[in-house]
Design a protein around this motif. Structure first.
Motif, mmCIF file in Angstrom:
data_model
loop_
_atom_site.group_PDB
_atom_site.id
_atom_site.type_symbol
_atom_site.label_atom_id
_atom_site.label_comp_id
_atom_site.label_asym_id
_atom_site.label_seq_id
_atom_site.Cartn_x
_atom_site.Cartn_y
_atom_site.Cartn_z
ATOM 1 N N GLN A 93 25.988 19.960 21.590
ATOM 2 C CA GLN A 93 25.103 19.023 22.281
ATOM 3 C C GLN A 93 25.333 17.599 21.808
ATOM 4 O O GLN A 93 24.656 16.686 22.260
ATOM 5 C CB GLN A 93 23.639 19.415 22.057
ATOM 6 N N GLY A 94 26.264 17.391 20.862
ATOM 7 C CA GLY A 94 26.540 16.056 20.391
ATOM 8 C C GLY A 94 25.544 15.550 19.385
ATOM 9 O O GLY A 94 25.286 14.352 19.303
ATOM 10 N N ILE A 95 24.951 16.416 18.569
ATOM 11 C CA ILE A 95 23.978 15.958 17.580
ATOM 12 C C ILE A 95 24.667 15.428 16.334
ATOM 13 O O ILE A 95 24.227 14.458 15.716
ATOM 14 C CB ILE A 95 23.022 17.107 17.182
ATOM 15 N N ALA A 96 25.784 16.025 15.970
ATOM 16 C CA ALA A 96 26.403 15.762 14.669
ATOM 17 C C ALA A 96 26.842 14.318 14.477
ATOM 18 O O ALA A 96 26.659 13.743 13.419
ATOM 19 C CB ALA A 96 27.596 16.685 14.457
ATOM 20 N N ARG A 97 27.429 13.711 15.477
ATOM 21 C CA ARG A 97 28.002 12.382 15.294
ATOM 22 C C ARG A 97 26.956 11.367 14.862
ATOM 23 O O ARG A 97 27.230 10.506 14.029
ATOM 24 C CB ARG A 97 28.679 11.908 16.587
ATOM 25 N N THR A 98 25.745 11.461 15.435
ATOM 26 C CA THR A 98 24.728 10.481 15.092
ATOM 27 C C THR A 98 24.189 10.720 13.689
ATOM 28 O O THR A 98 23.932 9.769 12.943
ATOM 29 C CB THR A 98 23.586 10.521 16.115
ATOM 30 N N VAL A 99 24.015 11.986 13.304
ATOM 31 C CA VAL A 99 23.571 12.282 11.946
ATOM 32 C C VAL A 99 24.570 11.724 10.936
ATOM 33 O O VAL A 99 24.198 11.102 9.942
ATOM 34 C CB VAL A 99 23.383 13.798 11.761
ATOM 35 N N ILE A 100 25.860 11.921 11.201
ATOM 36 C CA ILE A 100 26.891 11.404 10.297
ATOM 37 C C ILE A 100 26.863 9.885 10.273
ATOM 38 O O ILE A 100 26.881 9.254 9.215
ATOM 39 C CB ILE A 100 28.280 11.889 10.725
ATOM 40 N N SER A 101 26.833 9.260 11.433
ATOM 41 C CA SER A 101 26.860 7.800 11.508
ATOM 42 C C SER A 101 25.684 7.174 10.777
ATOM 43 O O SER A 101 25.842 6.198 10.029
ATOM 44 C CB SER A 101 26.860 7.359 12.979
ATOM 45 N N VAL A 102 24.484 7.720 10.967
ATOM 46 C CA VAL A 102 23.296 7.161 10.321
ATOM 47 C C VAL A 102 23.318 7.431 8.819
ATOM 48 O O VAL A 102 22.928 6.579 8.015
ATOM 49 C CB VAL A 102 22.015 7.711 10.977
ATOM 50 N N ALA A 103 23.803 8.606 8.414
ATOM 51 C CA ALA A 103 23.932 8.890 6.986
ATOM 52 C C ALA A 103 24.857 7.883 6.311
ATOM 53 O O ALA A 103 24.586 7.417 5.193
ATOM 54 C CB ALA A 103 24.453 10.314 6.779
ATOM 55 N N VAL A 104 25.946 7.529 6.965
ATOM 56 C CA VAL A 104 26.866 6.522 6.420
ATOM 57 C C VAL A 104 26.151 5.198 6.212
ATOM 58 O O VAL A 104 26.337 4.525 5.187
ATOM 59 C CB VAL A 104 28.082 6.347 7.353
ATOM 60 N N GLU A 105 25.303 4.812 7.160
ATOM 61 C CA GLU A 105 24.605 3.530 7.030
ATOM 62 C C GLU A 105 23.594 3.554 5.895
ATOM 63 O O GLU A 105 23.389 2.539 5.222
ATOM 64 C CB GLU A 105 23.936 3.162 8.355
ATOM 65 N N HIS A 106 22.939 4.676 5.642
ATOM 66 C CA HIS A 106 22.043 4.769 4.493
ATOM 67 C C HIS A 106 22.820 4.666 3.193
ATOM 68 O O HIS A 106 22.369 4.021 2.237
ATOM 69 C CB HIS A 106 21.244 6.076 4.547
ATOM 70 N N ALA A 107 23.985 5.285 3.137
ATOM 71 C CA ALA A 107 24.812 5.183 1.934
ATOM 72 C C ALA A 107 25.277 3.753 1.717
ATOM 73 O O ALA A 107 25.292 3.250 0.591
ATOM 74 C CB ALA A 107 26.017 6.120 2.053
#
Length: 397
Positions: free
Chosen positions: A314-328
């Motif tokens: 469903q395309g959920i993973a890319r946003t979780v990864i992208s936002v996690a990168v920004e928190h890091a």
């Protein structure tokens, strides 16, 4: 106009992990020790439609290229603030739309085509752009006939609402040429604070910063996501055991690493994606001083990326990864690193990660070991990739 100054064509939550999300978003797309989408591909989704009092905002697609040309690319008074030279061809507009479309595919958020809700007239483009070297920035370019009517501010606030209330991003930036006083005024009205200067595509730009606590979100933004009701929440620690069990859905070895008999470190942060109050995906990370070719580097280790079986593809993973990168990034990481199975390498590559070809060393109770998994990194500070080795200086993640 502000944001995305480039050459053309383009190439808060503090509740417990068990708290249900109150603000939910679109069927975005998500992945380390990770169980991802079930196949090595990025799944495209249409993205959310944002509606404000006067505007309808839909993700930009190639079919918007003629409108984008007429409103933005063909307008000297707009392009002078966006690019080093005039991109006055329809092919350039198509290339821009293709670039925006690819951005949506990689991150699950991006640029919107902004239209008048009453007449459907195309007024410009406004949205969120993720740039590996800087983070997420807000940019807008509106047709001259729409300027002076508060269109950029109304659309910009809708994007900030999406960024902070729904994506749970830690910060959003904006980049503007020093003489662009109209855009600077819009940014200030939206709550941006001056944050120094930066070179972007060879241009000297002023940088502004939006923070969740200091940015007033809109009460008049409606998110139409086709009923998917997805939202993200950032929490401290490894997350709720109950959420983890729910995401594993009874799978005994969801990451496919039990046979390696490794001891893994707990995560310091967790990002949870929820739908209708139930967790559907998560990712964890920790921040640590590591050694790249023997030199110290502040790095974030990503892992435990998991998507519930019923919500894959469903395309959920890319946003979780992208936002996690920004928190890091916001926490001071210079590089992000993960360990994954070889079959996931193509997927991470599509998301902008690079494969490491050097040994990666980590600690185990019986001493140091070389990782049997593939290591990939995401550079946040324009630092060289290691050519000798990486020492994680602790347990794997």
């Amino acid at each position: 106009m502000t944001g995305w100054v480039h050459r053309l064509p383009p190439d808060r939550f503090k509740e417990s992990p068990d708290m249900l999300l109150q603000s939910l978003v679109s069927p975005w797309s998500v992945l380390g020790r990770s169980l991802v989408e079930g196949s090595c591909r990025v799944v495209r989704s249409s993205g959310p439609v944002l509606r404000t009092q006067r505007l309808v905002m839909e993700p930009i697609r190639r079919g918007d290229s003629d409108d984008l040309f007429e409103a933005v690319v063909g307008q000297d008074s707009v392009m002078r603030w966006l690019a080093t030279g005039r991109a006055d061809s329809r092919s350039a507009a198509r290339a821009m739309c293709d670039d925006h479309d690819a951005h949506w595919t990689r991150h699950g958020y991006g640029d919107f085509a902004v239209r008048d809700a009453a007449t459907n007239a195309f007024l410009g483009r406004v949205g969120l752009r993720n740039r590996a070297e800087y983070g997420v920035d807000l940019g807008f370019a509106v047709h001259p006939r729409a300027q002076g009517r508060g269109i950029a501010g109304e659309a910009g606030r809708a994007c900030l609402d999406l960024a902070f209330r729904r994506l749970s991003l830690p910060a959003v930036f904006a980049f503007v040429l020093p003489g662009n006083t109209a855009s600077i005024s819009v940014l200030r009205r939206l709550g941006a604070q001056a944050d120094g200067t930066v070179q972007s595509s060879g241009l000297h730009c002023l940088r502004y910063r939006f923070d969740p606590a200091g940015t007033a979100t809109s009460e008049h933004v409606v998110v139409d996501d086709g009923g998917a009701d997805f939202g993200l929440m950032h929490v401290l620690g490894p997350g709720s055991p109950g959420n983890g069990a729910a995401l594993r859905a009874g799978l005994s070895d969801p990451f496919g690493v039990n046979g390696l008999a490794l001891v893994w470190d707990d995560k310091q942060h967790t990002l949870i994606a929820a739908s209708e109050g139930r967790p559907v995906a998560s990712a964890g990370w920790l921040l640590r001083n590591m050694a790249f070719d023997g030199s110290p580097r502040r790095a974030a280790g990503l892992g435990d990326v998991l998507v519930h079986p019923a919500h894959r593809s469903q395309g959920i993973a890319r946003t979780v990864i992208s936002v996690a990168v920004e928190h890091a990034r916001a926490a001071g990481a210079q590089t992000m690193i993960l360990l994954c199975r070889p079959d996931l390498v193509p997927l991470y590559t599509q998301l902008g990660w690079s494969r490491l070809s050097v040994p990666v060393i980590f600690q185990q109770p019986d001493g140091a070991r070389t990782s049997p998994l593939t290591a990939m990194i995401y550079d946040l500070a324009d630092l060289p990739h290691p050519t000798i080795s990486v020492d994680l200086r602790g347990l794997p993640f």
